[in-house]
Design an enzyme around this catalytic site. Structure first.
Site, PDB file in Angstrom:
ATOM      1  N   LYS A 115     111.328  68.348  47.329  1.00 40.64           N
ATOM      2  CA  LYS A 115     111.775  67.814  46.032  1.00 40.64           C
ATOM      3  C   LYS A 115     110.656  68.131  45.051  1.00 40.64           C
ATOM      4  CE  LYS A 115     115.469  65.130  47.111  1.00 40.64           C
ATOM      5  NZ  LYS A 115     115.261  63.768  47.625  1.00 40.64           N
ATOM      6  N   HIS A 118     107.126  66.221  40.225  1.00 40.04           N
ATOM      7  CA  HIS A 118     107.294  66.259  38.772  1.00 40.04           C
ATOM      8  C   HIS A 118     106.285  65.364  38.074  1.00 40.04           C
ATOM      9  CE1 HIS A 118     109.276  62.400  39.021  1.00 40.04           C
ATOM     10  NE2 HIS A 118     110.061  62.892  39.961  1.00 40.04           N
ATOM     11  N   HIS A 121     105.398  61.975  39.280  1.00 41.10           N
ATOM     12  CA  HIS A 121     104.488  61.822  40.416  1.00 41.10           C
ATOM     13  C   HIS A 121     103.029  61.831  40.025  1.00 41.10           C
ATOM     14  CE1 HIS A 121     107.900  63.156  43.068  1.00 41.10           C
ATOM     15  NE2 HIS A 121     107.432  62.102  43.696  1.00 41.10           N
TER      16      HIS A 121
HETATM   17  N1  ARG Z   1     108.138  59.299  48.812  1.00 42.24           N
HETATM   18  C1  ARG Z   1     108.425  58.168  47.967  1.00 42.24           C
HETATM   19  C2  ARG Z   1     108.994  58.644  46.626  1.00 42.24           C
HETATM   20  O1  ARG Z   1     108.668  59.721  46.152  1.00 42.24           O
HETATM   21  C3  ARG Z   1     107.219  57.333  47.688  1.00 42.24           C
HETATM   22  C4  ARG Z   1     106.590  56.746  48.915  1.00 42.24           C
HETATM   23  C5  ARG Z   1     105.842  55.518  48.586  1.00 42.24           C
HETATM   24  N2  ARG Z   1     105.129  54.967  49.679  1.00 42.24           N
HETATM   25  C6  ARG Z   1     105.622  54.164  50.623  1.00 42.24           C
HETATM   26  N3  ARG Z   1     104.841  53.768  51.576  1.00 42.24           N
HETATM   27  N4  ARG Z   1     106.873  53.771  50.591  1.00 42.24           N
HETATM   28  O2  ARG Z   1     109.751  57.898  46.031  1.00 42.24           O
END
Ligand code: ARG
Length: 560
Positions: A115, A118, A121
């Site tokens: 993904k 962007h 992030h």
């Molecule tokens: N990968 C997730 C996202 O981009 C964020 C992860 C956040 N960390 C966690 N331990 N849930 O939305």
């Protein structure tokens, strides 16, 4: 502090205030809280303290106004002490060993494989990096984790689409754009032919079972995506100690589900397993689906338990968008209900949304702005400005990198993290506002003054006892010295509140105070003692700017 029997020194320090009106003193000490311990009325206490400390040479003047003791520091010893301290500590000024022996996990960035990385992030990445640096500086034993979103049913869809319509070269050339394209294509095609959904599910099940063909493709997608993320991390100068993301926990699910089962938390609901959180005013948490597969939340529960066992953390910090507040409230509550008293040490550190000047950002409408493009554009634009302004540098590209990327980082850390903010090129790259370039430029300006002074004069300045302190006790010098003095406390405050913007704000203040001093005073004067003192103060300001920029994750250019 013999004046205050029965009250601890730390408590006294906490009560000290900095009056907004400088005529009320450099510091003010309210006596209200002492009334109980000292069994006296606050104004009487204030008067008593006043009399006792009036003659101390630290103070130029001590006044008592009602329940307050107003303290006016004797400027010269104050300035001499603080500048001397900064000179002797240099790059370590503000560092502490308070955190020694305590492990702090900082989880940040955590993008999803395949993904786009962007501009949304960037917040987690940049805020997390600064929080890590703050804790590291305070002596904590830090572990930086990138909890990659590298698992879930979407990988079944991606593999399915790749096999049907994909091609290897495209993935290698532009992994994320290509893989994202497969994902979109899959959904378009699945609308017409719903059997694709079954096919994707079967593929994901194979992946979960560890079948070599599926695992190989998944691994390849992951590796290619990581290469792309890696480019952004390199640009930002960011590193991680661990990339243990969601997939890392796939083989730890059975165990965590058993533990949850044993604690009596899990309930059956139409074949799925859930935790009922209604008593805690939260919606039901879905732990396994009807087909037995686990979810994002299940992997977070497993990850927290693993981190406690593996790292025995003192604090486990998650820098994740505020959209996920409920998710974090739910799973942290579940950890608590499982009987883990360390649930309280898991802290979600949320932040607000970024939007673009011309409207909100949305993946659905294809208006994603890639972080890499933003950084590249920032560097290009900065390069234009550098050439146009004739900025002093030996290496245009290096300076453009430091300033361009620094500008984006600085803007990101400028206002309190929970606020939503609008990304604006004009604001980011402004050299005059309260921006990254402004602070970096001030740092470079001091470096240039020091260069112009010459090595011998600078050498002399470093011996603060030889300097003419009276020359740096005027208003603008003194204001600057006070801000320098606050730097270590600011770092602690920013770390405790998980709020790098406190530090950002402070170094803007230091830069502005230096520029006022620079405007009011001539540094490179004939008088050797005066020059030494002024150079020493300038160097102390430079040290604070450099250490501060470093803690934000920014470079401090020597020329600009
Ligand atoms: N990968 C997730 C996202 O981009 C964020 C992860 C956040 N960390 C966690 N331990 N849930 O939305």
């Amino acid at each position: 502090m013999a004046a205050l029997d029965g009250v601890a020194f730390d408590e006294i320090l906490e009560m000290v205030e900095v009056p907004t009106d400088h005529r009320m003193g450099d510091y003010a000490f309210p006596c209200f809280k002492l009334a109980k311990a000292m069994r006296k009325a606050p104004p009487a206490i204030a008067q008593e303290i006043c009399e006792k400390i009036r003659d101390n040479e630290m103070f130029a003047k001590v006044e008592n106004v009602n329940a307050y003791v107003n303290l006016f520091m004797a400027r010269e010893p104050f300035v001499q002490n603080i500048v001397g301290e900064v000179i002797s500590q240099g790059d370590s000024f503000g560092r502490s060993s308070d955190g020694n022996g305590k492990k702090v996990i900082v989880e940040y960035s955590s993008p999803n494989i395949a993904k786009p990385f962007h501009i949304g992030h960037i917040r987690s990445t940049v805020i997390g990096n600064s929080i890590y640096k703050l804790y590291d500086f305070l002596g904590y034993d830090t572990v930086r984790i990138n909890h990659l979103g590298d698992y879930g049913t979407q990988f079944g869809k991606m593999i399915c689409a790749y096999r049907r319509w994909g091609n290897e070269a495209d993935v290698v050339n532009e992994p994320i754009k290509t893989l994202l394209g497969y994902y979109v294509k899959f959904h378009e095609e699945a609308e017409k032919d719903p059997s694709l959904e079954d096919e994707a599910r079967t593929i994901f099940t194979k992946l979960e079972r560890g079948e070599p063909d599926e695992v190989m493709l998944w691994q390849w997608f992951r590796d290619e995506s990581l290469k792309e993320f890696g480019r952004v991390y390199t640009m930002l100068g960011i590193d991680f100690d661990s990339y243990a993301g969601e997939s890392f926990f796939s083989d730890k699910m059975a165990k965590i589900l058993d533990t949850m089962e044993e604690s009596g938390l899990l309930q059956e609901s139409q074949g799925a397993r859930i935790v009922d959180l209604s008593e805690h005013d939260m919606p039901v948490a879905l732990i396994t689906k009807q087909d037995g597969s686990t979810l994002y939340i299940t992997r977070d529960i497993a990850a927290a338990v693993y981190r406690k066992e593996h790292y025995d953390f003192y604090k486990n910090l998650y820098i994740v968008a505020s959209q996920q507040n409920l998710h974090f409230q739910q799973w942290i509550k579940i950890i608590e209900l499982m009987g883990y008293d360390w649930a309280k040490d898991c802290v979600h550190i949320p932040f607000g949304l970024v939007s673009l000047e011309d409207g909100t950002m949305s993946t659905r409408h294809g208006r994603v702005v890639f972080l890499e493009d933003v950084l590249t554009k920032a560097v290009e634009k900065t390069k234009e400005i550098i050439i146009e302004k004739g900025v002093n540098t030996d290496n245009i590209d290096e300076t453009a990198n430091q300033v361009g990327i620094g500008a984006v980082v600085f803007q990101e850390l400028s206002s309190s993290r929970i606020k939503d903010y609008v990304f604006s090129w004009d604001k980011v790259l402004n050299f005059e506002g309260e921006t990254g370039p402004y602070v970096q430029y001030t740092h470079a300006r001091i470096a240039s003054v020091i260069r112009n002074a010459g090595a011998a004069a600078f050498e002399k300045a470093l011996d603060i006892n030889q300097a003419g302190i009276q020359y740096i006790a005027g208003d603008s010098a003194y204001e600057l010295a006070k801000l320098i003095y606050q730097f270590p406390t600011i770092i602690v405050d920013a770390a405790e509140k998980y709020e790098p913007s406190i530090l950002t704000r402070h170094i803007v203040d230091v830069a502005q105070a230096f520029n006022r001093f620079y405007h009011d005073e001539h540094i490179l004067v004939e008088n050797e003692e005066e020059k030494a003192a002024k150079l020493a103060l300038a160097y102390a300001a430079k040290t604070v700017l450099k250490n501060g920029l470093g803690l934000l994750g920014m470079a401090a250019p020597e020329k600009m």
